[in-house]
Design a protein around this motif. Structure first.
Motif, PDB file in Angstrom:
ATOM      1  N   LEU A 381       7.618 -11.229   1.622  1.00 12.75           N
ATOM      2  CA  LEU A 381       6.229 -10.943   1.241  1.00 12.75           C
ATOM      3  C   LEU A 381       6.156 -10.322  -0.158  1.00 12.75           C
ATOM      4  CD1 LEU A 381       3.304 -10.842   2.509  1.00 12.75           C
ATOM      5  CD2 LEU A 381       3.775  -8.441   3.023  1.00 12.75           C
ATOM      6  N   THR A 382       5.341 -10.900  -1.016  1.00  5.08           N
ATOM      7  CA  THR A 382       5.136 -10.288  -2.329  1.00  5.08           C
ATOM      8  C   THR A 382       3.806 -10.742  -2.919  1.00  5.08           C
ATOM      9  OG1 THR A 382       6.003  -9.986  -4.568  1.00  5.08           O
ATOM     10  CG2 THR A 382       6.418 -12.115  -3.544  1.00  5.08           C
ATOM     11  N   TYR A 383       3.233  -9.868  -3.716  1.00  3.56           N
ATOM     12  CA  TYR A 383       2.015 -10.215  -4.454  1.00  3.56           C
ATOM     13  C   TYR A 383       2.322 -10.198  -5.950  1.00  3.56           C
ATOM     14  CZ  TYR A 383       0.257  -8.872   0.102  1.00  3.56           C
ATOM     15  OH  TYR A 383       0.065  -8.779   1.461  1.00  3.56           O
ATOM     16  N   ASN A 384       3.619 -10.042  -6.259  1.00  2.09           N
ATOM     17  CA  ASN A 384       4.069  -9.947  -7.651  1.00  2.09           C
ATOM     18  C   ASN A 384       3.354  -8.844  -8.421  1.00  2.09           C
ATOM     19  OD1 ASN A 384       6.015 -12.131  -7.623  1.00  2.09           O
ATOM     20  ND2 ASN A 384       4.218 -13.438  -7.308  1.00  2.09           N
ATOM     21  N   THR A 385       3.136  -7.742  -7.749  1.00  2.00           N
ATOM     22  CA  THR A 385       2.499  -6.602  -8.433  1.00  2.00           C
ATOM     23  C   THR A 385       3.372  -5.365  -8.287  1.00  2.00           C
ATOM     24  OG1 THR A 385       1.345  -6.020  -6.407  1.00  2.00           O
ATOM     25  CG2 THR A 385       0.133  -7.394  -7.975  1.00  2.00           C
ATOM     26  N   MET A 386       3.194  -4.455  -9.229  1.00  2.00           N
ATOM     27  CA  MET A 386       3.813  -3.123  -9.143  1.00  2.00           C
ATOM     28  C   MET A 386       2.726  -2.167  -9.576  1.00  2.00           C
ATOM     29  SD  MET A 386       7.353  -2.815  -8.779  1.00  2.00           S
ATOM     30  CE  MET A 386       8.063  -1.715  -9.969  1.00  2.00           C
ATOM     31  N   ASP A 393       8.349  -9.808 -10.898  1.00  2.00           N
ATOM     32  CA  ASP A 393       9.241 -10.247  -9.829  1.00  2.00           C
ATOM     33  C   ASP A 393       9.817  -8.994  -9.164  1.00  2.00           C
ATOM     34  OD1 ASP A 393      11.195 -11.151  -8.180  1.00  2.00           O
ATOM     35  OD2 ASP A 393      12.338 -12.245  -9.705  1.00  2.00           O
ATOM     36  N   THR A 394       9.404  -8.733  -7.934  1.00  2.00           N
ATOM     37  CA  THR A 394       9.817  -7.480  -7.277  1.00  2.00           C
ATOM     38  C   THR A 394      10.967  -7.695  -6.296  1.00  2.00           C
ATOM     39  OG1 THR A 394       8.194  -7.770  -5.513  1.00  2.00           O
ATOM     40  CG2 THR A 394       7.479  -6.503  -7.428  1.00  2.00           C
ATOM     41  N   SER A 395      11.580  -8.889  -6.308  1.00  2.00           N
ATOM     42  CA  SER A 395      12.581  -9.186  -5.270  1.00  2.00           C
ATOM     43  C   SER A 395      13.739  -8.182  -5.293  1.00  2.00           C
ATOM     44  CB  SER A 395      13.091 -10.611  -5.393  1.00  2.00           C
ATOM     45  OG  SER A 395      13.460 -10.875  -6.711  1.00  2.00           O
ATOM     46  N   PHE A 451       6.298  10.124  -2.660  1.00  2.00           N
ATOM     47  CA  PHE A 451       7.031   9.021  -3.288  1.00  2.00           C
ATOM     48  C   PHE A 451       6.037   8.027  -3.891  1.00  2.00           C
ATOM     49  CE2 PHE A 451       6.767   5.031  -0.827  1.00  2.00           C
ATOM     50  CZ  PHE A 451       6.205   5.446   0.358  1.00  2.00           C
ATOM     51  N   TRP A 452       6.475   7.339  -4.945  1.00  2.00           N
ATOM     52  CA  TRP A 452       5.698   6.252  -5.564  1.00  2.00           C
ATOM     53  C   TRP A 452       4.227   6.638  -5.743  1.00  2.00           C
ATOM     54  CZ3 TRP A 452       6.974   0.695  -3.407  1.00  2.00           C
ATOM     55  CH2 TRP A 452       8.291   0.379  -3.721  1.00  2.00           C
ATOM     56  N   ARG A 453       4.008   7.713  -6.492  1.00  2.00           N
ATOM     57  CA  ARG A 453       2.649   8.251  -6.524  1.00  2.00           C
ATOM     58  C   ARG A 453       1.617   7.366  -7.218  1.00  2.00           C
ATOM     59  NH1 ARG A 453       3.131  14.533  -7.622  1.00  2.00           N
ATOM     60  NH2 ARG A 453       5.189  14.123  -8.465  1.00  2.00           N
ATOM     61  N   SER A 458      -1.813   0.022  -0.092  1.00  2.00           N
ATOM     62  CA  SER A 458      -1.363  -1.248   0.503  1.00  2.00           C
ATOM     63  C   SER A 458       0.125  -1.461   0.211  1.00  2.00           C
ATOM     64  CB  SER A 458      -2.181  -2.411  -0.034  1.00  2.00           C
ATOM     65  OG  SER A 458      -1.949  -2.565  -1.416  1.00  2.00           O
ATOM     66  N   GLU A 459       0.592  -0.983  -0.934  1.00  2.00           N
ATOM     67  CA  GLU A 459       2.016  -1.155  -1.261  1.00  2.00           C
ATOM     68  C   GLU A 459       2.892  -0.227  -0.422  1.00  2.00           C
ATOM     69  OE1 GLU A 459       1.245  -0.764  -5.598  1.00  2.00           O
ATOM     70  OE2 GLU A 459       2.460  -2.574  -5.771  1.00  2.00           O
ATOM     71  N   LYS A 460       2.352   0.938  -0.098  1.00  2.00           N
ATOM     72  CA  LYS A 460       3.119   1.843   0.762  1.00  2.00           C
ATOM     73  C   LYS A 460       3.175   1.293   2.195  1.00  2.00           C
ATOM     74  CE  LYS A 460       2.817   6.025  -1.936  1.00  2.00           C
ATOM     75  NZ  LYS A 460       2.708   7.482  -1.902  1.00  2.00           N
ATOM     76  N   VAL A 461       2.105   0.634   2.611  1.00  2.00           N
ATOM     77  CA  VAL A 461       2.131  -0.017   3.929  1.00  2.00           C
ATOM     78  C   VAL A 461       3.147  -1.168   3.879  1.00  2.00           C
ATOM     79  CG1 VAL A 461       0.780  -1.313   5.626  1.00  2.00           C
ATOM     80  CG2 VAL A 461      -0.238   0.654   4.475  1.00  2.00           C
ATOM     81  N   HIS A 462       3.175  -1.881   2.765  1.00  2.00           N
ATOM     82  CA  HIS A 462       4.145  -2.958   2.557  1.00  2.00           C
ATOM     83  C   HIS A 462       5.571  -2.407   2.701  1.00  2.00           C
ATOM     84  CE1 HIS A 462       5.187  -6.621  -0.263  1.00  2.00           C
ATOM     85  NE2 HIS A 462       6.070  -6.477   0.704  1.00  2.00           N
ATOM     86  N   VAL A 463       5.836  -1.268   2.085  1.00  2.00           N
ATOM     87  CA  VAL A 463       7.144  -0.623   2.219  1.00  2.00           C
ATOM     88  C   VAL A 463       7.428  -0.358   3.700  1.00  2.00           C
ATOM     89  CG1 VAL A 463       8.380   1.552   1.841  1.00  2.00           C
ATOM     90  CG2 VAL A 463       7.190   0.467  -0.054  1.00  2.00           C
TER      91      VAL A 463
HETATM   92  C1  LIG Z   1       6.600  -2.869  -1.944  1.00  2.00           C
HETATM   93  C2  LIG Z   1       6.062  -3.288  -3.292  1.00  2.00           C
HETATM   94  C3  LIG Z   1       7.045  -3.016  -4.381  1.00  2.00           C
HETATM   95  C4  LIG Z   1       5.669  -4.731  -3.245  1.00  2.00           C
HETATM   96  C5  LIG Z   1       4.980  -5.272  -4.478  1.00  2.00           C
HETATM   97  N1  LIG Z   1       3.664  -4.761  -4.651  1.00  2.00           N
HETATM   98  C6  LIG Z   1       4.942  -6.784  -4.366  1.00  2.00           C
HETATM   99  O1  LIG Z   1       3.901  -7.365  -4.289  1.00  2.00           O
HETATM  100  O2  LIG Z   1       5.962  -7.407  -4.341  1.00  2.00           O
END
Ligand SMILES: CC(C)C[C@H](N)C(=O)O
Length: 488
Positions: A381-386, A393-395, A451-453, A458-463
């Motif tokens: 799962l990714t939205y390619n965002t930080m 690319d968050t892989s 963490f990750w302030r 939604s990203e913390k839920v993703h974590v």
């Molecule tokens: C857990 C996050 C780093 C995920 C990031 N926002 C993504 O879309 O890949």
């Protein structure tokens, strides 16, 4: 109606006009309740999560028709829409896969009877003192005709379920200690014995609910208003705030502090992204030797044991119902304190893809497939965002999170450089991960916030989804390997 709310129950036999019950508040000229002896419940929490503002959670279902329809299906299947699903609604694709699997495990054809399934859910959630899940499944258990006597504790349940207590305990806290002897003990217990298919069903349920307890605490899920702990009959404390102030959400004066905090950490995301870039470049240049790679894994594994899960943090008192089930003295800290060694489990020798998946599918058709889809969904799962950055690319970061959890469980991927973990996951993030995975009941709002302030909720839920699925797979790998060893 299955869950009549306490409010309707209280009100339906009484007929009052509004002015009998309320007076005008002199402060804001709104109506407030007169003390006429009627007990009206108030929700204790502010929405589905203690950590995430209610407005943000409710926003998602309004804008996304897909989420809306998943919520409708979930409601139709279970007759309720729980707070876990509402929070997972940030990630509708995942939620769909999660609910499909859970529905299959609890309600479709399978080796175990319905009341056994819910009882196993209760046992697993109680292992982490997760009253929220315990209460949900106590309701379900009674609903499908379960014997209330079993709810007094494991002693009141049939011997067959009692025998599962040991597996529950080891799986939840030290899965690497599972051996084929544990499996044999369950499968060869004469009249109380488990069939292989039943055992697989039970193992999947146990691991599902251990990891769901992690998610529940990790996201600060609050009980629904109609359930225990979800409401109070006490009036709000008027000595501190006007009732209307509370209703207007003026009771929490933390805004300024929050702003100050986020100011201090600006740049955190950029630093992390810079590190990802550097690591990517270095990867192509130097290749560490096999021994060096193994050393890096061992180092990270040992360090992960030493990460403190805030033991001095105030622990939320557990509710009676879970206390009856499990001896809370057997937890993660008991062995980590003694410095016991976690042996290394090499994915080359036993992996989900090559071994676990087919074993589950063989004994409990379709479930291997469902779990596989769910693992892949969480991993990819990714939205390619930080935070506020797009097209990233968050892989690398997501892989570091997944592998760190497996590393804490001693599971090693030979081709992964564990040096990356220290570059990408900082101390406060590791404390959160360790707590949420190993002693979820100790997760606090402060840990979630530290963490990750700059990242989104939604990203913390993703974590949390990554953590939960990685944990489930780690437990499953140990259980399935023990079963395979017993069979061969
Ligand atoms: C857990 C996050 C780093 C995920 C990031 N926002 C993504 O879309 O890949």
């Amino acid at each position: 109606m299955r869950h009549a709310t306490a409010a309707t129950e209280t009100m339906e036999n009484n007929s009052f006009t509004v002015t009998d019950l309320y007076k005008i508040c002199t402060h804001c000229e709104r109506l407030s309740k007169k003390d006429s002896g009627v007990r009206i419940p108030r929700p204790l929490g502010n929405g589905p999560s203690r950590f995430i503002p209610e407005k943000e959670i409710l926003q998602i279902s309004k804008v996304d028709p897909r989420t809306q329809s998943i919520f409708e299906d979930a409601f139709a299947a279970l007759g309720r829409l729980d707070n876990i699903s509402l929070v997972m609604g940030f990630h509708p694709q995942y939620l769909e896969s999660f609910l499909r699997t859970q529905h299959y495990l609890l309600q479709m054809d399978g080796p175990l009877s319905l009341h056994y399934r819910h009882y196993i859910g209760i046992m697993a959630a109680a292992r982490h003192q997760c009253s929220y899940l315990v209460n949900l499944h106590v309701n379900d258990f009674l609903q499908v005709g379960g014997d209330p006597k079993w709810l007094n504790g494991l002693d009141g349940a049939p011997q067959k379920l009692q025998a599962l207590g040991e597996l529950n305990k080891i799986l939840a806290h030290r899965p690497w200690l599972l051996t084929k002897a544990h499996i044999e003990h369950l499968l060869k217990a004469e009249e109380h014995s488990w069939s292989l298919a039943e055992l697989i069903h039970a193992v999947v349920l146990l691991t599902h609910y251990h990891s769901l307890a992690s998610f529940t605490f990790g996201c600060g899920i609050t009980p629904e208003i109609h359930s225990d702990g979800g409401h109070t009959f006490r009036p709000p404390s008027v000595s501190q705030y006007w009732v209307c102030d509370i209703a207007n959400d003026n009771g929490h004066g933390n805004d300024l502090e929050e702003k100050r905090g986020s100011h201090q950490v600006s740049g955190e995301v950029e630093v992390l992204m810079e590190r990802m870039k550097l690591l990517q470049e270095c990867r192509d240049e130097e290749e560490a030797s096999q021994e060096e790679m193994a050393t890096r894994f061992e180092r990270e594994k040992t360090e992960s044991m030493l990460v403190a899960t805030a033991e001095d943090e105030e622990c939320v008192p557990s509710r009676d119902v879970s206390r009856h089930f499990e001896d809370p003295s057997y937890g993660y800290k008991d062995f980590s304190r003694r410095g016991e060694h976690v042996p290394t489990f090499r994915v080359q020798d036993y992996s989900w893809e090559d071994h676990g998946y087919s074993l589950v599918n063989r004994l409990y058709p379709d479930v291997g497939q469902l779990l596989d889809e769910k693992f892949q969904m969480a991993y990819n799962l990714t939205y390619n965002t930080m935070a506020m950055h797009k097209d990233v690319d968050t892989s690398m970061l997501r892989r570091a999170i997944w592998n760190y959890i497996h590393c804490m469980f001693g599971i090693r991927y030979d081709d992964y450089d564990y040096g990356e973990i220290n570059q990408l996951l900082d101390r406060s993030f590791k404390v959160y991960i360790k707590t949420m995975v190993c002693s979820p009941e100790k997760t606090t709002k402060r840990m979630y916030e530290s963490f990750w302030r700059q990242f989104q909720h939604s990203e913390k839920v993703h974590v949390n989804l990554l953590l939960m699925e990685a944990r489930m797979q780690a437990e499953l790998l140990y259980a399935l390997r023990a079963i395979t060893r017993y069979m061969t």
